[in-house]
Design a protein around this motif. Sequence first.
Motif, PDB file in Angstrom:
ATOM      1  N   THR A 130       9.518  -8.778  -0.251  1.00 44.66           N
ATOM      2  CA  THR A 130       8.554  -7.777  -0.716  1.00 44.66           C
ATOM      3  C   THR A 130       7.306  -7.785   0.153  1.00 44.66           C
ATOM      4  O   THR A 130       6.693  -6.729   0.391  1.00 44.66           O
ATOM      5  N   ALA A 131       6.908  -8.937   0.654  1.00 44.71           N
ATOM      6  CA  ALA A 131       5.735  -9.009   1.533  1.00 44.71           C
ATOM      7  C   ALA A 131       5.927  -8.119   2.756  1.00 44.71           C
ATOM      8  O   ALA A 131       5.007  -7.403   3.179  1.00 44.71           O
ATOM      9  N   MET A 132       7.111  -8.117   3.338  1.00 45.69           N
ATOM     10  CA  MET A 132       7.351  -7.241   4.478  1.00 45.69           C
ATOM     11  C   MET A 132       7.464  -5.785   4.043  1.00 45.69           C
ATOM     12  O   MET A 132       7.032  -4.880   4.765  1.00 45.69           O
ATOM     13  N   ARG A 133       8.018  -5.538   2.859  1.00 48.51           N
ATOM     14  CA  ARG A 133       8.078  -4.161   2.351  1.00 48.51           C
ATOM     15  C   ARG A 133       6.666  -3.571   2.276  1.00 48.51           C
ATOM     16  O   ARG A 133       6.411  -2.450   2.714  1.00 48.51           O
ATOM     17  N   GLN A 134       5.749  -4.357   1.693  1.00 52.46           N
ATOM     18  CA  GLN A 134       4.378  -3.882   1.552  1.00 52.46           C
ATOM     19  C   GLN A 134       3.703  -3.705   2.907  1.00 52.46           C
ATOM     20  O   GLN A 134       2.927  -2.764   3.113  1.00 52.46           O
ATOM     21  N   LEU A 161       5.206  -2.931   5.760  1.00 53.16           N
ATOM     22  CA  LEU A 161       5.748  -1.721   6.377  1.00 53.16           C
ATOM     23  C   LEU A 161       5.120  -0.473   5.772  1.00 53.16           C
ATOM     24  O   LEU A 161       4.765   0.476   6.479  1.00 53.16           O
ATOM     25  N   ASP A 162       4.970  -0.472   4.447  1.00 52.44           N
ATOM     26  CA  ASP A 162       4.346   0.678   3.786  1.00 52.44           C
ATOM     27  C   ASP A 162       2.924   0.900   4.290  1.00 52.44           C
ATOM     28  O   ASP A 162       2.474   2.041   4.466  1.00 52.44           O
ATOM     29  N   LYS A 163       2.205  -0.194   4.530  1.00 54.84           N
ATOM     30  CA  LYS A 163       0.807  -0.103   4.935  1.00 54.84           C
ATOM     31  C   LYS A 163       0.656   0.554   6.303  1.00 54.84           C
ATOM     32  O   LYS A 163      -0.381   1.156   6.595  1.00 54.84           O
ATOM     33  N   THR A 164       1.700   0.470   7.157  1.00 57.71           N
ATOM     34  CA  THR A 164       1.602   1.067   8.492  1.00 57.71           C
ATOM     35  C   THR A 164       1.603   2.589   8.439  1.00 57.71           C
ATOM     36  O   THR A 164       1.129   3.255   9.360  1.00 57.71           O
ATOM     37  N   GLY A 165       2.181   3.162   7.386  1.00 62.13           N
ATOM     38  CA  GLY A 165       2.297   4.607   7.286  1.00 62.13           C
ATOM     39  C   GLY A 165       3.470   5.184   8.048  1.00 62.13           C
ATOM     40  O   GLY A 165       3.704   6.392   7.999  1.00 62.13           O
ATOM     41  N   ARG A 166       4.210   4.364   8.773  1.00 64.32           N
ATOM     42  CA  ARG A 166       5.357   4.850   9.527  1.00 64.32           C
ATOM     43  C   ARG A 166       6.639   4.656   8.706  1.00 64.32           C
ATOM     44  O   ARG A 166       6.806   3.650   8.012  1.00 64.32           O
ATOM     45  N   VAL A 167       7.533   5.629   8.787  1.00 70.43           N
ATOM     46  CA  VAL A 167       8.826   5.516   8.105  1.00 70.43           C
ATOM     47  C   VAL A 167       9.708   4.562   8.900  1.00 70.43           C
ATOM     48  O   VAL A 167      10.089   4.855  10.035  1.00 70.43           O
TER      49      VAL A 167
END
Length: 819
Positions: free
Chosen positions: A177-181, A183-189
């Motif tokens: 989940t730490a990496m999920r969050q 990745l989301d923070k970057t704004g890139r799909v």
Amino acid sequence: MRNRGRPVAALVSSLALVWSFLALPAAAQAAPPAPAATPPMGFNNWNAFGCDVSERLIKETADVLVSSGLKDAGYQYVNIDDCWSLRERGPDGRLVPDPAKFPGGIAGVADYVHDKGLKLGIYGDAGTKTCAGYPGSLGHEELDAQTWADWGVDYLKYDNCNNQSDGSQEDYIRRYTAMRQALDKTGRVIVYSICEWGTSQPWTWAKGVGHLWRTTGDISDNWASLRSIIRQNAPLAPYAGPGHWNDPDMMEIGNGGMTATEYRTHLSMWAMMAAPLIIGTDLRAASAETLSILGNRALIAIDQDRLGVQGAVVSDGNGLMVLDKPLANGDRAIALYNSTDTLATVSVATGLTGLRPAGAYRLTDVWSGAETQVKSTISAGVPAHGTVVYRVRPLRDPAGVAPAVAVGAELGTVVPGPTGGGTLTTTVTNRGVGAIRDVSVAANVPEGWTATPTPSPERARLATDATLRTTWRLDVPAGTPAGHYPIDITASYRWGPRHRPATTSSQIIATVVTAPEDGRRHLSTISPVTSANATGPVETDQSNGGALENDGNLITIAGHVHQRGLGTTTGSELRYYLGGRCSRLVTDVGVDDEAQGGPATFTVYADDTAAATSGPVAAGEAPKPLTADLTGAAWLRLVADSPTPGTHADWATPILTCGDVPDDSPTLPESQTLFSFESGTDGFTIANPGDGGTVAPSPLFHTQGANGLAVSTPVAGNWFGRTLAAPVDLSGRTMLKFDLKAGDVGTVGEIAVQVGESFTWCQGGLWTWTNPHSSRTVTERFDQISCPVGVTLDRSDIRAVWVFLNTGGEVLIDDIRAE
């Protein structure tokens, strides 16, 4: 203010259109496609290249995806696996692409791939180091995610080595989940592929965290691995759907370890299971057959169907499985899968599937394109290790469509010579609406063989669901070598009011057996003619751990470890053809330490006579030695039984003697021990002093002699071994092995060698995992070991041998050897 460019009226009109669009309900606006709305498709370098990844490879693969038509078929991701970075982070803490491998950087590769209309994937690890020892992302999630996003990465495979985990599911959820969050923070799909090998049952928690998650350990390019992974992944259909997919690992199609039939099963079952289709072969050198399999658009359409449903298991028994997958246009995909070692007729009643009731159904074979019709049973003769897939829909008027006719066969062992031969049984079953006429069946046997039918292989009329059964006597010339020989079974018939001629064929493989050659050999090196077991498969040189292949430990009875043997359960029988040429079998038998049970009784039969029996052997009891006189016997049978089937029953170090050989002749295959640790540590050291680790002699685990080596491993791992006192000639050897027993935290095992005067490092890249408190033999074939470009692995000039171990616990090893 002056309006420049367009007239004011036109501008007002445009603004009105924009406003009217914004005012539409959200559902009416064209939203961007959700990530991984269908299973991702693409390429990953690991299966074919391991650590030998480079900018050139990735760019050339992108070129081939386009030129071969695979891009147009749906393959879009070009994914870089492990070993792409430097061993250390940069001064700013960021990951640094290896400038020798990626002189243009990852961003440059991303630009190249994007210009081709493709997407780029990268590899990371939810631990302190990757599986190959490069920097991991544990504690660096936000920095690494932003770095990848800045480079233009579209896909992340996130591995699980060196994870510092306490083993709890909560820890796995936290790390991923730490990496999920991040990745989301970057704004890139970025499509997020969770690769924790199914350890924490991610299908139960990873929806909403990752877009796909591995459900199994690593795949290998062999049938046993493929079959095991299908069995593990097929029951998980309820957990898959658009944006969240079960991932049974990357594909091995084209790598050479399986047959074309098995590779077609690979793609068929991946498509039926709505699995990601990630190519793992060198596309630059792929054969036309490989490209044809990978590019089967009918199967790809089933995998990529927008309904996003994984096929459900309708039936599963005796090695035969049927899957049913609904499709968005109302069709059903039906797969008939045969995991057995011989041709089998696989059938399912339409009423057991999701097909709506109808008087007839149209079947389209997705491999051949042939169209047939059935009344109420979908059936086919499916080759060994094969899969037939149909797209099925109701059919109003079946009169103009050929009936489906299933051709099956059964064949026992074939023995050459006048007193041998075999019995072949063929079946022709009409599954279509309406009778077929002038039915006949022929068996096309190899040259020199004869096939004599009884009764007549003809029938004037065969009604719906009726079967023509024929028995054939096979005669095979003396001197025919042992091996596998195809026999084509062809049914000819006429159908419909116009009596149109048609044929249907199947192929069965005849197994010709001959007696073993002279010598003393480990029985585990000889394939049994038949093998039946109460739980899972009979295992070679390991215990029977459970229902899956290769899930056991080294055979261990009352604390004594054996390198060779057969791991069975009670309720098992193995048959070997001896042809009257063998004299003796010597073996130890007992209940394996890995699972208490029993007692078990072991019996060796020479033909139908009990040549040796153990009587009941209890769990924890020392192994019992058996010696069986096999003089003159045509067949050897090994039977393990008990009042409670399923007890883990071991045949430890069984040695078969055939022909006139002395008792002290060597046992084949012979091993050449390189390190045995009987007099200490054998000078073992560590390859990378800065990474840590220690060694000490230990009597706690040994597979040769009385001592092994205790290795204290660093969390990130190290290579343990040494330069040899003199070069060793291993010409004629095909593989390297060592035995290990993991401690509290498990370990990865790997083998490398240094060759030639330059001591060039050559490494395999298999990274075999062993669970905590489990044991196994780690094996690396020489043809799996890669050297740097321009260097040949000269087996006659081995200068050093190294083994890799990791995870921060104690690992016990012994007997590093060549065979």
